[in-house]
Scaffold this active site. Structure first.
Site, PDB file in Angstrom:
ATOM      1  N   ARG A 113      13.183  12.884  -7.269  1.00  0.00           N
ATOM      2  CA  ARG A 113      12.307  11.715  -7.161  1.00  0.00           C
ATOM      3  C   ARG A 113      11.488  11.799  -5.869  1.00  0.00           C
ATOM      4  O   ARG A 113      11.965  12.313  -4.850  1.00  0.00           O
ATOM      5  CB  ARG A 113      13.125  10.421  -7.169  1.00  0.00           C
ATOM      6  CG  ARG A 113      12.244   9.178  -7.284  1.00  0.00           C
ATOM      7  CD  ARG A 113      13.035   7.893  -7.205  1.00  0.00           C
ATOM      8  NE  ARG A 113      12.141   6.745  -7.328  1.00  0.00           N
ATOM      9  CZ  ARG A 113      12.463   5.503  -6.996  1.00  0.00           C
ATOM     10  NH1 ARG A 113      13.676   5.236  -6.510  1.00  0.00           N
ATOM     11  NH2 ARG A 113      11.585   4.527  -7.129  1.00  0.00           N
ATOM     12  N   HIS A 114      10.291  11.266  -5.908  1.00  0.00           N
ATOM     13  CA  HIS A 114       9.424  11.234  -4.723  1.00  0.00           C
ATOM     14  C   HIS A 114      10.042  10.395  -3.610  1.00  0.00           C
ATOM     15  O   HIS A 114      10.967   9.589  -3.838  1.00  0.00           O
ATOM     16  CB  HIS A 114       8.052  10.670  -5.095  1.00  0.00           C
ATOM     17  CG  HIS A 114       8.109   9.251  -5.599  1.00  0.00           C
ATOM     18  ND1 HIS A 114       8.227   8.162  -4.770  1.00  0.00           N
ATOM     19  CD2 HIS A 114       8.078   8.755  -6.858  1.00  0.00           C
ATOM     20  CE1 HIS A 114       8.263   7.053  -5.487  1.00  0.00           C
ATOM     21  NE2 HIS A 114       8.176   7.383  -6.764  1.00  0.00           N
ATOM     22  N   GLY A 115       9.505  10.536  -2.400  1.00  0.00           N
ATOM     23  CA  GLY A 115       9.928   9.715  -1.272  1.00  0.00           C
ATOM     24  C   GLY A 115       9.444   8.271  -1.403  1.00  0.00           C
ATOM     25  O   GLY A 115       8.634   7.926  -2.282  1.00  0.00           O
ATOM     26  N   TRP A 132       5.311   0.168  -1.876  1.00  0.00           N
ATOM     27  CA  TRP A 132       5.574  -0.597  -3.094  1.00  0.00           C
ATOM     28  C   TRP A 132       7.022  -0.461  -3.533  1.00  0.00           C
ATOM     29  O   TRP A 132       7.582  -1.392  -4.096  1.00  0.00           O
ATOM     30  CB  TRP A 132       4.617  -0.152  -4.205  1.00  0.00           C
ATOM     31  CG  TRP A 132       3.270  -0.810  -4.123  1.00  0.00           C
ATOM     32  CD1 TRP A 132       2.660  -1.260  -2.987  1.00  0.00           C
ATOM     33  CD2 TRP A 132       2.393  -1.106  -5.204  1.00  0.00           C
ATOM     34  NE1 TRP A 132       1.444  -1.800  -3.286  1.00  0.00           N
ATOM     35  CE2 TRP A 132       1.241  -1.721  -4.649  1.00  0.00           C
ATOM     36  CE3 TRP A 132       2.440  -0.890  -6.574  1.00  0.00           C
ATOM     37  CZ2 TRP A 132       0.172  -2.134  -5.421  1.00  0.00           C
ATOM     38  CZ3 TRP A 132       1.363  -1.300  -7.359  1.00  0.00           C
ATOM     39  CH2 TRP A 132       0.252  -1.916  -6.792  1.00  0.00           C
ATOM     40  N   ASN A 133       7.657   0.694  -3.284  1.00  0.00           N
ATOM     41  CA  ASN A 133       9.100   0.809  -3.519  1.00  0.00           C
ATOM     42  C   ASN A 133       9.842  -0.210  -2.663  1.00  0.00           C
ATOM     43  O   ASN A 133      10.729  -0.927  -3.146  1.00  0.00           O
ATOM     44  CB  ASN A 133       9.616   2.196  -3.138  1.00  0.00           C
ATOM     45  CG  ASN A 133       9.274   3.272  -4.142  1.00  0.00           C
ATOM     46  OD1 ASN A 133       9.108   4.420  -3.755  1.00  0.00           O
ATOM     47  ND2 ASN A 133       9.158   2.951  -5.418  1.00  0.00           N
ATOM     48  N   GLU A 148       4.963   8.803 -13.886  1.00  0.00           N
ATOM     49  CA  GLU A 148       5.772   7.632 -14.200  1.00  0.00           C
ATOM     50  C   GLU A 148       5.235   6.976 -15.474  1.00  0.00           C
ATOM     51  O   GLU A 148       4.118   7.264 -15.931  1.00  0.00           O
ATOM     52  CB  GLU A 148       5.709   6.655 -13.014  1.00  0.00           C
ATOM     53  CG  GLU A 148       6.510   5.380 -13.143  1.00  0.00           C
ATOM     54  CD  GLU A 148       7.991   5.618 -13.331  1.00  0.00           C
ATOM     55  OE1 GLU A 148       8.392   5.876 -14.497  1.00  0.00           O
ATOM     56  OE2 GLU A 148       8.745   5.541 -12.341  1.00  0.00           O
ATOM     57  N   THR A 177       7.677   4.662  -1.000  1.00  0.00           N
ATOM     58  CA  THR A 177       6.358   4.081  -0.750  1.00  0.00           C
ATOM     59  C   THR A 177       6.539   2.625  -0.327  1.00  0.00           C
ATOM     60  O   THR A 177       7.620   2.044  -0.496  1.00  0.00           O
ATOM     61  CB  THR A 177       5.474   4.121  -2.014  1.00  0.00           C
ATOM     62  OG1 THR A 177       6.007   3.188  -2.966  1.00  0.00           O
ATOM     63  CG2 THR A 177       5.440   5.522  -2.627  1.00  0.00           C
ATOM     64  N   ARG A 191       2.292  10.323  -4.506  1.00  0.00           N
ATOM     65  CA  ARG A 191       3.614  10.124  -3.916  1.00  0.00           C
ATOM     66  C   ARG A 191       4.571  11.249  -4.300  1.00  0.00           C
ATOM     67  O   ARG A 191       5.467  11.607  -3.532  1.00  0.00           O
ATOM     68  CB  ARG A 191       4.188   8.766  -4.296  1.00  0.00           C
ATOM     69  CG  ARG A 191       4.332   8.471  -5.789  1.00  0.00           C
ATOM     70  CD  ARG A 191       4.684   7.002  -5.992  1.00  0.00           C
ATOM     71  NE  ARG A 191       4.922   6.609  -7.375  1.00  0.00           N
ATOM     72  CZ  ARG A 191       3.986   6.171  -8.199  1.00  0.00           C
ATOM     73  NH1 ARG A 191       2.723   6.126  -7.789  1.00  0.00           N
ATOM     74  NH2 ARG A 191       4.293   5.783  -9.437  1.00  0.00           N
TER      75      ARG A 191
END
Length: 214
Positions: A9-11, A15-16, A87, A13, A63
């Site tokens: 999974r990406h690092g 928004w995360n 996604e 953000t 991302r």
């Protein structure tokens, strides 16, 4: 021949961190996400990771592709992007609060984000999304037989792969969280048989490792 995948999974953000639904919105890594990618790069260069990586793929969203570039620079391989690894497209729902959408599934008549066939304006149903992800990995396995492939993608993609590997229904609850830069391993044999491997590897995300790079 088996094609072996390391799905990451990406690092993080912003928004995360705010629990906002990102979908296809091209949100960049925040500082924590950049640090997570750097720690992952360190881990992939240690004796703990003994695998030869032949190919690096990423979602075309920044991302994921930026996480890939930071984490795999030492491999000396190009990062190949594929929109099939994006996604789920949430259309008009992107930017919404994730927790409120999860809870709305329990309210009669409300939008149910986990219903496999609920349409989303300008987005994808959950069933169509999972089929896209399965088709993308099947295609990679057919094109890259016998390769070790590192793939950088998204939480929904990892969820879709986990369900395909374990035969879990799309509407069933998942009993674990998918952390940013977690590593998940599986193989596809002869382009058809999906074989689970070690899942949810997060040892590199222990706080001391992140603190060393701050």
């Amino acid at each position: 021949m088996d094609t072996h995948f390391w799905l990451i999974r990406h690092g993080e953000t912003d928004w995360n961190a705010m629990r906002k639904l990102q979908g296809w919105r091209d949100i960049a890594l925040n500082e924590t996400g950049i640090q997570q990618a750097r720690v992952l790069a360190q881990t992939l260069q240690t004796a703990a990771f003994r695998h030869r990586i032949d190919t690096v793929y990423s979602s075309d969203l920044v991302r994921a592709s930026e996480t890939a570039r930071i984490a795999t620079a030492h491999f000396g391989l190009p990062v190949r992007t594929d929109a099939g690894l994006r996604e789920r497209g949430f259309g008009v729902m992107e930017g919404s609060d994730w927790q409120s959408l999860k809870h709305s599934a329990d309210v009669p008549g409300a939008f149910n984000i986990r219903d496999p066939d609920t349409p989303i304006q300008d987005g994808e149903t959950l069933r169509a999304f999972q089929q896209r992800i399965v088709d993308t990995f099947q295609s990679l396995a057919q094109r890259l037989p016998g390769n070790n492939v590192m793939v950088f993608s998204h939480g929904g993609v990892i969820d879709a792969v986990w369900r395909r590997l374990n035969g879990v229904a799309l509407e069933a609850p998942r009993p674990f969280d998918i952390q940013n830069t977690s590593i998940n391993c599986f193989s596809i044999r002869a382009g058809s048989d999906w074989i689970p491997g070690e899942w949810g590897i997060v040892d590199h995300l222990e706080q001391p490792a992140l603190d060393e790079l701050r």
